[in-house]
Design an enzyme around this catalytic site. Structure first.
Site, PDB file in Angstrom:
ATOM      1  N   HIS A 306       0.916  -1.205   0.051  1.00 14.03           N
ATOM      2  CA  HIS A 306       0.145   0.123  -0.109  1.00 14.03           C
ATOM      3  C   HIS A 306       1.005   1.208   0.116  1.00 14.03           C
ATOM      4  O   HIS A 306       2.012   1.229   0.825  1.00 14.03           O
ATOM      5  CB  HIS A 306      -0.797   0.122   1.289  1.00 14.03           C
ATOM      6  CG  HIS A 306      -2.160   0.908   1.000  1.00 14.03           C
ATOM      7  ND1 HIS A 306      -2.023   2.136   1.275  1.00 14.03           N
ATOM      8  CD2 HIS A 306      -3.379   0.819   0.624  1.00 14.03           C
ATOM      9  CE1 HIS A 306      -3.275   2.793   1.310  1.00 14.03           C
ATOM     10  NE2 HIS A 306      -4.086   2.090   0.613  1.00 14.03           N
ATOM     11  N   ASP A 363      -7.839  -5.069  -0.075  1.00 14.69           N
ATOM     12  CA  ASP A 363      -8.453  -6.134  -1.278  1.00 14.69           C
ATOM     13  C   ASP A 363      -8.228  -7.495  -1.074  1.00 14.69           C
ATOM     14  O   ASP A 363      -8.555  -8.580  -1.872  1.00 14.69           O
ATOM     15  CB  ASP A 363      -8.036  -5.693  -2.550  1.00 14.69           C
ATOM     16  CG  ASP A 363      -8.301  -4.390  -2.946  1.00 14.69           C
ATOM     17  OD1 ASP A 363      -7.441  -3.428  -3.308  1.00 14.69           O
ATOM     18  OD2 ASP A 363      -9.667  -4.225  -3.018  1.00 14.69           O
TER      19      ASP A 363
HETATM   20  C1  SDX Z   1      -6.188  -0.004  -3.035  1.00 11.16           C
HETATM   21  O1  SDX Z   1      -4.207   4.364  -1.887  1.00 11.16           O
HETATM   22  C2  SDX Z   1      -5.319   3.916  -1.403  1.00 11.16           C
HETATM   23  O2  SDX Z   1      -5.676   4.401  -0.657  1.00 11.16           O
HETATM   24  C3  SDX Z   1      -5.847   2.786  -2.171  1.00 11.16           C
HETATM   25  C4  SDX Z   1      -6.868   1.885  -1.558  1.00 11.16           C
HETATM   26  C5  SDX Z   1      -8.048   2.870  -1.434  1.00 11.16           C
HETATM   27  O3  SDX Z   1      -8.830   2.309  -0.205  1.00 11.16           O
HETATM   28  O4  SDX Z   1      -8.510   3.560  -1.962  1.00 11.16           O
HETATM   29  O5  SDX Z   1      -6.422   1.515  -0.285  1.00 11.16           O
HETATM   30  C6  SDX Z   1      -7.231   0.761  -2.504  1.00 11.16           C
HETATM   31  O6  SDX Z   1      -5.717   0.431  -4.186  1.00 11.16           O
HETATM   32  C7  SDX Z   1      -5.320  -1.148  -2.338  1.00 11.16           C
HETATM   33  C8  SDX Z   1      -3.990  -1.456  -3.143  1.00 11.16           C
HETATM   34  C9  SDX Z   1      -4.625  -2.693  -4.117  1.00 11.16           C
HETATM   35  N1  SDX Z   1      -3.497  -3.011  -5.141  1.00 11.16           N
HETATM   36  C10 SDX Z   1      -2.921  -4.113  -4.992  1.00 11.16           C
HETATM   37  O7  SDX Z   1      -3.026  -5.229  -4.140  1.00 11.16           O
HETATM   38  C11 SDX Z   1      -2.001  -4.356  -6.067  1.00 11.16           C
HETATM   39  C12 SDX Z   1      -0.614  -5.004  -5.465  1.00 11.16           C
HETATM   40  N2  SDX Z   1       0.147  -3.806  -4.836  1.00 11.16           N
HETATM   41  C13 SDX Z   1       0.950  -2.962  -5.539  1.00 11.16           C
HETATM   42  O8  SDX Z   1       1.213  -2.905  -6.717  1.00 11.16           O
HETATM   43  C14 SDX Z   1       1.512  -1.733  -4.688  1.00 11.16           C
HETATM   44  O9  SDX Z   1       1.639  -2.248  -3.524  1.00 11.16           O
HETATM   45  C15 SDX Z   1       0.528  -0.619  -4.607  1.00 11.16           C
HETATM   46  C16 SDX Z   1       0.375  -0.304  -6.123  1.00 11.16           C
HETATM   47  C17 SDX Z   1      -0.624  -0.815  -3.662  1.00 11.16           C
HETATM   48  C18 SDX Z   1       1.523   0.634  -4.024  1.00 11.16           C
HETATM   49  O10 SDX Z   1       2.541   0.973  -4.703  1.00 11.16           O
HETATM   50  P1  SDX Z   1       3.984   1.924  -4.594  1.00 11.16           P
HETATM   51  O11 SDX Z   1       3.359   2.708  -3.333  1.00 11.16           O
HETATM   52  O12 SDX Z   1       3.867   2.818  -5.614  1.00 11.16           O
HETATM   53  O13 SDX Z   1       4.725   1.033  -4.006  1.00 11.16           O
HETATM   54  P2  SDX Z   1       5.955   0.400  -5.070  1.00 11.16           P
HETATM   55  O14 SDX Z   1       5.305  -0.045  -6.223  1.00 11.16           O
HETATM   56  O15 SDX Z   1       6.960   1.516  -5.319  1.00 11.16           O
HETATM   57  O16 SDX Z   1       6.704  -0.869  -4.241  1.00 11.16           O
HETATM   58  C19 SDX Z   1       7.765  -0.587  -3.386  1.00 11.16           C
HETATM   59  C20 SDX Z   1       8.456  -1.674  -3.606  1.00 11.16           C
HETATM   60  C21 SDX Z   1       8.792  -2.325  -5.236  1.00 11.16           C
HETATM   61  O17 SDX Z   1      10.068  -3.108  -4.890  1.00 11.16           O
HETATM   62  P3  SDX Z   1      11.144  -2.412  -5.170  1.00 11.16           P
HETATM   63  O18 SDX Z   1      11.487  -1.530  -6.455  1.00 11.16           O
HETATM   64  O19 SDX Z   1      11.908  -1.448  -3.971  1.00 11.16           O
HETATM   65  O20 SDX Z   1      12.384  -3.588  -5.224  1.00 11.16           O
HETATM   66  O21 SDX Z   1       7.594  -3.008  -3.041  1.00 11.16           O
HETATM   67  C22 SDX Z   1       7.405  -3.898  -4.138  1.00 11.16           C
HETATM   68  C23 SDX Z   1       7.608  -2.967  -5.248  1.00 11.16           C
HETATM   69  O22 SDX Z   1       8.067  -4.113  -6.460  1.00 11.16           O
HETATM   70  N3  SDX Z   1       6.028  -4.542  -3.963  1.00 11.16           N
HETATM   71  C24 SDX Z   1       5.344  -5.512  -4.175  1.00 11.16           C
HETATM   72  C25 SDX Z   1       3.980  -5.546  -4.013  1.00 11.16           C
HETATM   73  N4  SDX Z   1       3.655  -4.189  -3.849  1.00 11.16           N
HETATM   74  C26 SDX Z   1       4.728  -3.385  -3.879  1.00 11.16           C
HETATM   75  N5  SDX Z   1       6.008  -6.620  -4.628  1.00 11.16           N
HETATM   76  C27 SDX Z   1       5.151  -7.809  -4.389  1.00 11.16           C
HETATM   77  N6  SDX Z   1       3.967  -7.652  -4.408  1.00 11.16           N
HETATM   78  C28 SDX Z   1       3.336  -6.582  -4.430  1.00 11.16           C
HETATM   79  N7  SDX Z   1       2.076  -6.512  -4.082  1.00 11.16           N
END
Ligand code: SDX
Length: 427
Positions: A306, A363
């Site tokens: 998140h 989710d």
């Molecule tokens: C919602 O914003 C809100 O409030 C949203 C929400 C709401 O109520 O409106 O809460 C609802 O959208 C919840 C999120 C649902 N999405 C997912 O479950 C999709 C999977 N999660 C991600 O794609 C990610 O965690 C996000 C999109 C939710 C957040 O992305 P960020 O903050 O841009 O974080 P990032 O992509 O920069 O990740 C940081 C690191 C990365 O690794 P490095 O580059 O540092 O090596 O964490 C890793 C990412 O690769 N990472 C994950 C991951 N989420 C982040 N690795 C594996 N699996 C994951 N799910």
């Protein structure tokens, strides 16, 4: 200047005011940055940028706190009804009995949808994703209610009631059509959630009685999804509304943003991921490894991570507990629930997830409950939209009432410098 932020660049020093919110979040006010320094800021994904001041929802990502208008999500989920929470978000206070009755009765009297919108629905392919139908028909509402953008009288209260009342009707109609079932018209003798369930599941061949366990579970799920400060879809609603676009167009844009698999679309992705793990024999370690090698596998553990929560998403905690409770009350034994718990356990004990503070988000478990309630996977994000509607409305209303300027971010241009035009014959 009390507590000013000092910036030195190109040998010159500048001061910018700072501000502190009611929950002690701090910000630099850089409204004069470009005028003073000629510089703009760059912050991809707005990870460090506050778009506005808001009095609606407070999140503390480090401590896993979520409050709507100062009330904890735990209290609201346990003690309030969804419409009560909708009123709180939109109008700022928990309603008195009189205010609630007026709000609820107004919604009951507006659940019917113009028959012309039913014709719009019939123009979609039968297998259309319900999120595309929802975004289109909500945008179409401005055509049926031109007073939402014509004239000077503020119709927003009537548009708020229309949207709250008609979204469940539109949502269930798209589902019934996809099943080849006759649509159900709303019944004014039913409450908000009973009406949704009746329109969703009733068939003309037998009586339909709402199961109170299902109604209560849905009430909790809708409350948990009702608002979440400046997330992607809410920021979209505010940005579109800041151009003075009408409420229906702004909400339609929010529905489209929510559909993305990184945002609200994740609840559908989670169940599909859990089903894939189950079909492959339940090897959760394999999927944890795939997620850890995201750069080569391109795989993400949907329902994890998140932008704000670097601790447990408080909503995920409530939903996880409710999942056990609802499934046992309904006598549903869904093997993906155990797979989800195993996946959570494996991830939370893995350095990759621990170091990145990746926890289950809203989710991760919600789809397991939706499925137990009989809601099909491609309707999960529609359920998210029905829950989030009062939050989007509240944020749009706040943006309008506080007279926010039109949103127009700057950029750093990295394209070609000036070039001479070359006629086609010479290229
Ligand atoms: C919602 O914003 C809100 O409030 C949203 C929400 C709401 O109520 O409106 O809460 C609802 O959208 C919840 C999120 C649902 N999405 C997912 O479950 C999709 C999977 N999660 C991600 O794609 C990610 O965690 C996000 C999109 C939710 C957040 O992305 P960020 O903050 O841009 O974080 P990032 O992509 O920069 O990740 C940081 C690191 C990365 O690794 P490095 O580059 O540092 O090596 O964490 C890793 C990412 O690769 N990472 C994950 C991951 N989420 C982040 N690795 C594996 N699996 C994951 N799910």
């Amino acid at each position: 200047m009390a507590n000013a932020a000092e910036l030195t660049v190109d040998g010159k020093s500048y001061s910018f005011p700072t501000l502190e919110g009611s929950e002690h979040e701090k910000a630099f006010d850089i409204s004069s940055l470009r005028d003073q320094t000629g510089y703009v800021t760059l912050d991809r994904g707005y990870k460090n940028t506050g778009a506005t001041k808001s009095a609606i929802t407070f999140l503390n990502g480090e401590e896993g706190i979520l409050r709507y208008r100062g009330y904890s999500i735990e209290d609201l989920a346990a003690k309030a009804s969804f419409l009560e929470v909708a009123y709180l978000l939109i109008y700022g206070e928990l309603p008195t009995q009189e205010q609630f009755s007026e709000f609820e009765n107004a919604i009951r009297r507006h659940t019917l949808v113009n028959e012309g919108m039913r014709k719009m629905l019939e123009g979609f392919p039968i297998n259309a994703h319900p999120m595309s139908v929802l975004a289109s028909l909500v945008s179409g509402m401005s055509a049926f209610y031109p007073d939402s953008y014509e004239g000077t009288t503020d119709t927003s209260d009537r548009d708020i009631i229309r949207l709250m009342a008609k979204l469940p009707t539109i949502a269930t109609w798209s589902y019934k059509r996809s099943q080849g079932h006759p649509i159900n018209y709303p019944q004014n003798n039913l409450d908000y959630i009973q009406n949704f369930l009746h329109m969703m599941f009733a068939l003309p061949v037998e009586d339909y009685t709402v199961d109170p366990v299902i109604a209560e579970a849905l009430n909790i799920l809708l409350i948990l999804h009702a608002d979440h400060e400046q997330n992607c879809s809410t920021s979209t609603v505010r940005l579109v509304g800041s151009s003075q676009a009408n409420l229906y167009s702004s909400i339609s844009a929010g529905i489209s943003a929510l559909w993305g698999p990184l945002h609200g679309g994740a609840n559908q992705e989670v169940i599909e991921m859990l089903e894939e793990i189950k079909a492959g024999g339940g090897d959760v370690a394999k999927y944890v490894d795939m997620a850890k090698n995201a750069k080569t596998t391109g795989f993400r553990l949907f329902g994890f991570g998140h932008r704000v929560y670097k601790n447990f998403d408080p909503r995920a905690k409530i939903i996880k507990k409710a999942a056990d409770d609802v499934l046992s009350k309904l006598g549903v034994n869904d093997p993906v629930l155990e797979i989800a718990k195993g996946l959570e356990e494996a991830a939370l004990n893995d350095e990759y997830f621990i170091s990145r503070k990746l926890y289950p988000n809203v989710d991760f478990y919600s789809g397991i409950i939706y499925r137990a309630l009989g809601i099909p996977t491609n309707m999960f994000t529609v359920m998210f939209a029905i829950g989030r509607l009062p939050g989007w409305i509240a944020q749009w209303k706040e943006m309008r009432e506080t007279k926010e300027p039109i949103g127009r971010p700057r950029q750093i241009y990295v394209g070609s410098e000036l070039r001479e035009f070359v006629p086609m014959e010479n290229r």
